[in-house]
Design a protein around this motif. Structure first.
Motif, PDB file in Angstrom:
ATOM      1  N   GLN A 230     -70.893 -52.323 -39.304  1.00 12.50           N
ATOM      2  CA  GLN A 230     -70.446 -51.008 -38.728  1.00 12.50           C
ATOM      3  C   GLN A 230     -69.150 -50.733 -38.445  1.00 12.50           C
ATOM      4  O   GLN A 230     -68.675 -49.574 -38.703  1.00 12.50           O
ATOM      5  CB  GLN A 230     -71.391 -51.371 -37.137  1.00 12.50           C
ATOM      6  CG  GLN A 230     -71.330 -49.775 -36.402  1.00 12.50           C
ATOM      7  CD  GLN A 230     -71.928 -48.693 -36.842  1.00 12.50           C
ATOM      8  OE1 GLN A 230     -72.981 -48.757 -37.580  1.00 12.50           O
ATOM      9  NE2 GLN A 230     -71.662 -47.332 -36.590  1.00 12.50           N
ATOM     10  N   GLU A 231     -68.470 -51.795 -38.160  1.00 15.51           N
ATOM     11  CA  GLU A 231     -66.771 -51.564 -38.103  1.00 15.51           C
ATOM     12  C   GLU A 231     -66.478 -50.960 -39.281  1.00 15.51           C
ATOM     13  O   GLU A 231     -65.473 -50.313 -39.443  1.00 15.51           O
ATOM     14  CB  GLU A 231     -66.132 -52.815 -37.476  1.00 15.51           C
ATOM     15  CG  GLU A 231     -66.576 -53.029 -36.114  1.00 15.51           C
ATOM     16  CD  GLU A 231     -65.876 -54.499 -35.773  1.00 15.51           C
ATOM     17  OE1 GLU A 231     -65.377 -55.012 -36.615  1.00 15.51           O
ATOM     18  OE2 GLU A 231     -66.142 -55.005 -34.555  1.00 15.51           O
ATOM     19  N   MET A 232     -66.965 -51.564 -40.705  1.00 16.84           N
ATOM     20  CA  MET A 232     -66.303 -51.268 -41.612  1.00 16.84           C
ATOM     21  C   MET A 232     -66.802 -49.648 -41.954  1.00 16.84           C
ATOM     22  O   MET A 232     -65.956 -48.908 -42.680  1.00 16.84           O
ATOM     23  CB  MET A 232     -66.994 -52.019 -42.610  1.00 16.84           C
ATOM     24  CG  MET A 232     -66.542 -53.534 -42.885  1.00 16.84           C
ATOM     25  SD  MET A 232     -67.146 -54.556 -44.187  1.00 16.84           S
ATOM     26  CE  MET A 232     -66.484 -53.679 -45.720  1.00 16.84           C
ATOM     27  N   LYS A 236     -64.114 -46.848 -42.818  1.00 19.57           N
ATOM     28  CA  LYS A 236     -64.292 -45.950 -43.887  1.00 19.57           C
ATOM     29  C   LYS A 236     -64.136 -44.575 -43.515  1.00 19.57           C
ATOM     30  O   LYS A 236     -63.435 -43.574 -44.232  1.00 19.57           O
ATOM     31  CB  LYS A 236     -65.402 -46.471 -44.539  1.00 19.57           C
ATOM     32  CG  LYS A 236     -65.528 -45.581 -45.915  1.00 19.57           C
ATOM     33  CD  LYS A 236     -66.990 -45.932 -46.575  1.00 19.57           C
ATOM     34  CE  LYS A 236     -67.072 -45.197 -48.167  1.00 19.57           C
ATOM     35  NZ  LYS A 236     -68.404 -45.680 -48.793  1.00 19.57           N
ATOM     36  N   GLU A 237     -64.996 -44.122 -42.456  1.00 17.18           N
ATOM     37  CA  GLU A 237     -64.945 -42.725 -42.105  1.00 17.18           C
ATOM     38  C   GLU A 237     -63.787 -42.226 -41.642  1.00 17.18           C
ATOM     39  O   GLU A 237     -63.345 -41.083 -41.947  1.00 17.18           O
ATOM     40  CB  GLU A 237     -66.043 -42.666 -40.980  1.00 17.18           C
ATOM     41  CG  GLU A 237     -67.469 -42.789 -41.412  1.00 17.18           C
ATOM     42  CD  GLU A 237     -68.674 -42.657 -40.278  1.00 17.18           C
ATOM     43  OE1 GLU A 237     -68.119 -42.583 -39.031  1.00 17.18           O
ATOM     44  OE2 GLU A 237     -69.624 -42.837 -40.516  1.00 17.18           O
ATOM     45  N   LYS A 242     -58.603 -39.099 -42.642  1.00 21.05           N
ATOM     46  CA  LYS A 242     -57.073 -38.732 -42.986  1.00 21.05           C
ATOM     47  C   LYS A 242     -56.848 -38.446 -44.514  1.00 21.05           C
ATOM     48  O   LYS A 242     -55.623 -38.304 -44.577  1.00 21.05           O
ATOM     49  CB  LYS A 242     -56.502 -40.135 -42.595  1.00 21.05           C
ATOM     50  CG  LYS A 242     -56.505 -40.556 -41.084  1.00 21.05           C
ATOM     51  CD  LYS A 242     -55.652 -41.573 -40.730  1.00 21.05           C
ATOM     52  CE  LYS A 242     -55.636 -42.055 -39.185  1.00 21.05           C
ATOM     53  NZ  LYS A 242     -54.824 -40.718 -38.605  1.00 21.05           N
ATOM     54  N   GLY A 243     -57.961 -38.335 -45.125  1.00 21.68           N
ATOM     55  CA  GLY A 243     -57.448 -37.788 -46.532  1.00 21.68           C
ATOM     56  C   GLY A 243     -57.191 -38.729 -47.731  1.00 21.68           C
ATOM     57  O   GLY A 243     -56.702 -38.384 -48.705  1.00 21.68           O
ATOM     58  N   PHE A 244     -57.457 -39.932 -47.440  1.00 19.85           N
ATOM     59  CA  PHE A 244     -57.327 -41.140 -48.602  1.00 19.85           C
ATOM     60  C   PHE A 244     -58.513 -41.493 -48.954  1.00 19.85           C
ATOM     61  O   PHE A 244     -59.521 -41.860 -48.291  1.00 19.85           O
ATOM     62  CB  PHE A 244     -56.526 -42.153 -47.714  1.00 19.85           C
ATOM     63  CG  PHE A 244     -54.979 -41.723 -47.134  1.00 19.85           C
ATOM     64  CD1 PHE A 244     -54.013 -41.774 -48.288  1.00 19.85           C
ATOM     65  CD2 PHE A 244     -54.964 -41.563 -45.789  1.00 19.85           C
ATOM     66  CE1 PHE A 244     -52.741 -41.136 -47.607  1.00 19.85           C
ATOM     67  CE2 PHE A 244     -53.526 -40.960 -45.419  1.00 19.85           C
ATOM     68  CZ  PHE A 244     -52.454 -40.891 -46.447  1.00 19.85           C
ATOM     69  N   LYS A 245     -58.384 -42.158 -50.138  1.00 16.76           N
ATOM     70  CA  LYS A 245     -59.357 -42.563 -50.899  1.00 16.76           C
ATOM     71  C   LYS A 245     -58.913 -44.033 -51.583  1.00 16.76           C
ATOM     72  O   LYS A 245     -57.932 -44.040 -52.174  1.00 16.76           O
ATOM     73  CB  LYS A 245     -59.896 -41.822 -52.000  1.00 16.76           C
ATOM     74  CG  LYS A 245     -61.109 -42.327 -52.649  1.00 16.76           C
ATOM     75  CD  LYS A 245     -61.635 -41.352 -53.829  1.00 16.76           C
ATOM     76  CE  LYS A 245     -60.505 -41.096 -54.922  1.00 16.76           C
ATOM     77  NZ  LYS A 245     -61.173 -40.023 -55.783  1.00 16.76           N
ATOM     78  N   THR A 298     -55.961 -53.061 -43.374  1.00 16.77           N
ATOM     79  CA  THR A 298     -57.248 -52.853 -42.376  1.00 16.77           C
ATOM     80  C   THR A 298     -58.433 -52.617 -43.000  1.00 16.77           C
ATOM     81  O   THR A 298     -59.328 -53.434 -42.439  1.00 16.77           O
ATOM     82  CB  THR A 298     -57.093 -51.496 -41.523  1.00 16.77           C
ATOM     83  OG1 THR A 298     -55.553 -51.571 -41.172  1.00 16.77           O
ATOM     84  CG2 THR A 298     -57.875 -51.530 -40.433  1.00 16.77           C
ATOM     85  N   LEU A 299     -58.662 -52.152 -44.183  1.00 14.98           N
ATOM     86  CA  LEU A 299     -60.054 -52.229 -44.767  1.00 14.98           C
ATOM     87  C   LEU A 299     -60.145 -53.766 -45.030  1.00 14.98           C
ATOM     88  O   LEU A 299     -61.306 -54.326 -45.089  1.00 14.98           O
ATOM     89  CB  LEU A 299     -60.019 -51.396 -45.910  1.00 14.98           C
ATOM     90  CG  LEU A 299     -60.006 -50.000 -45.909  1.00 14.98           C
ATOM     91  CD1 LEU A 299     -59.832 -49.167 -46.995  1.00 14.98           C
ATOM     92  CD2 LEU A 299     -61.384 -49.675 -44.920  1.00 14.98           C
TER      93      LEU A 299
END
Length: 299
Positions: A230-232, A236-237, A242-245, A298-299
């Motif tokens: 859930q935290e991941m 991701k959301e 923020k516009g990053f992939k 962070t990911l």
């Protein structure tokens, strides 16, 4: 181990729950003395019938030779019906002891039993077999020698079979005279057979508790994993807003060791708005790359 305890319980049932023969399964010398004395008494009583048949003490002549006739008549009324009843009586009373005695003797040869238990099985089986077979032998010898009718054959057989019940009758006498002592003897013998069963039950309870603890630990771990997932998903959301992939770099060749680890840890951060690419392994990257790398860590 469990099979050994099952054999001990079978031995107690084979020797008789209400018989002094069960004292053969105990450790007390008094119990063994009483059981051996009963066996000696039974054999002594049966030997009297064998002796009477051998010495013709109770022999009755069945031939009648009147003076006025030249031929003699056999007055015996014994026939096949009497011997059939005799066989049924002997089989119904003695066959069970013969079978149980043979099984106990066979169990005494098993290596899974301690030496003292094997000795008890052997003595118990030997006593059952010897008393039963000697009873049958004495009955056949005596009745063939002195019996002259079917009813007399049945009466003699019942009297001889009554001797084999002396062990049970004496057990009843002991219960009437000193029931506390007999109960203590029986309880000690039964506890000896139940000790290992209790150990097995305790072991099973321990395994059940460990199993429940493992299930509880797995449930906690599953809960933690769901929380991490859930935290991941939330992270991701947040990155998408923020516009990053974040896309991993596909290795162009097969690597091993530190090179593969270094290669697989590299990634490319792409800004969806400006379309600028930042290589995380490039030492000349700008400060914006360091900021974007924070999101990747962070990911």
């Amino acid at each position: 181990k469990k099979l050994s305890e099952k054999d001990k319980k079978y031995a107690l049932n084979a020797l008789g729950k209400d018989s002094v023969y069960r004292f053969f399964m105990g450790k007390h010398c008094i119990g063994w003395i009483i059981a051996l004395a009963v066996v000696g008494f039974q054999i002594g009583m049966l030997f009297e019938f064998v002796k009477a048949a051998d010495e013709n003490v109770d022999l009755i002549f069945t031939w009648s030779c009147p003076r006025e006739y030249f031929l003699c008549d056999d007055t015996a009324e014994l026939n096949w019906r009497g011997w059939t009843v005799f066989g049924v009586l002997m089989g119904s009373h003695l066959l069970k002891d013969i079978v149980n005695g043979t099984k106990l003797t066979f169990l005494s040869s098993k290596q899974r039993h301690p030496c003292h238990d094997r000795l008890r099985f052997f003595v118990g089986g030997l006593v059952l077999n010897f008393v039963a077979l000697f009873t049958m032998f004495a009955s056949v010898i005596y009745n063939r020698t002195v019996t002259t009718s079917n009813t007399e054959l049945i009466i003699n057989s019942v009297v001889i079979l009554f001797i084999t019940d002396t062990d049970e009758k004496l057990f009843g006498v002991l219960m009437a005279m000193n029931p506390l002592w007999v109960d203590n003897m029986s309880r000690q013998i039964n506890e000896k057979c139940d000790d290992n069963d209790n150990d097995v039950d305790i072991g099973m309870e321990g395994l059940k508790r460990k199993n429940l603890a493992l299930q509880s630990g797995m449930n906690d771990m599953k809960t933690q994993i769901d929380k991490l997932v859930q935290e991941m998903n939330d992270m991701k959301e947040m990155m998408e807003t923020k516009g990053f992939k974040c896309t991993p770099r596909s290795p162009s060749r097969r690597l091993s060791g530190r090179s593969a680890k270094r290669e697989m840890s590299s990634f490319i951060l792409e800004g969806s708005a400006g379309g600028t690419s930042y290589n995380a392994m490039d030492p000349n990257a700008s400060d914006e790359k360091e900021e974007l790398s924070g999101y990747n860590e962070t990911l």
